[in-house]
Design an enzyme around this catalytic site. Sequence first.
Site, short mmCIF file in Angstrom:
data_model
loop_
_atom_site.label_atom_id
_atom_site.label_comp_id
_atom_site.label_asym_id
_atom_site.label_seq_id
_atom_site.Cartn_x
_atom_site.Cartn_y
_atom_site.Cartn_z
N GLU A 72 0.81 -1.17 -0.16
CA GLU A 72 0.00 -0.17 -0.05
C GLU A 72 0.77 1.31 0.03
O GLU A 72 0.83 2.14 -0.76
CB GLU A 72 -0.76 0.10 1.17
CG GLU A 72 -1.82 -1.25 1.37
CD GLU A 72 -1.09 -2.39 2.25
OE1 GLU A 72 -1.83 -2.93 2.64
OE2 GLU A 72 0.11 -2.28 2.03
N CYS A 98 -1.96 -2.80 7.22
CA CYS A 98 -1.55 -2.80 8.88
C CYS A 98 -2.21 -1.46 9.28
O CYS A 98 -2.36 -0.48 8.47
CB CYS A 98 -0.12 -2.99 8.80
SG CYS A 98 0.88 -1.68 8.02
#
Length: 168
Positions: A72, A98
Amino acid sequence: MNRVSWDRYFMNIAHEAKRRSTCDRKHVGAVIVRDRMILSTGYNGSIRGMPHCDEVGHMMEGGHCVATIHAEANAILQAARSGVRIGDATLYTTASPCWNCFKLCANAGLTRIVYGEFYRDDRIFRIARRLGLAILSLEQAERAAARPAKRPAKRPAKSARSRRAGSR
């Protein structure tokens, strides 16, 4: 032949991106999309110019490899390096972000995250609700897309008198 949904189409591309991952502990891919156009992609791997985990081993801290940049984050960074605006876009990621990547996504202005498998941190869901950031599993996204769109209620027509009063 049945066509795949747009959500599944972009998730399939994220799965292809994860095949480039260089940390063999977890292969993750990400794709950032707006208006059905791919803006950026990413996968988890080492810092540019540094050796890859799958070549030299992992830098472990607290049970996590900290040598890699997550998919990401790499997708956001790739967009930034290319000068591509990603605000109001959707992130497709093969594993839910996360905590640190979630914070990056929120501050980058992404408005929707679609993930393949749940990964580790469920506080992202609570904070996403507070922020109005949609975070959905692929299955949830496909179910939501299959529902008929709600039409806005029709407003009653204004009378001639109220139209005149409002046109001052």
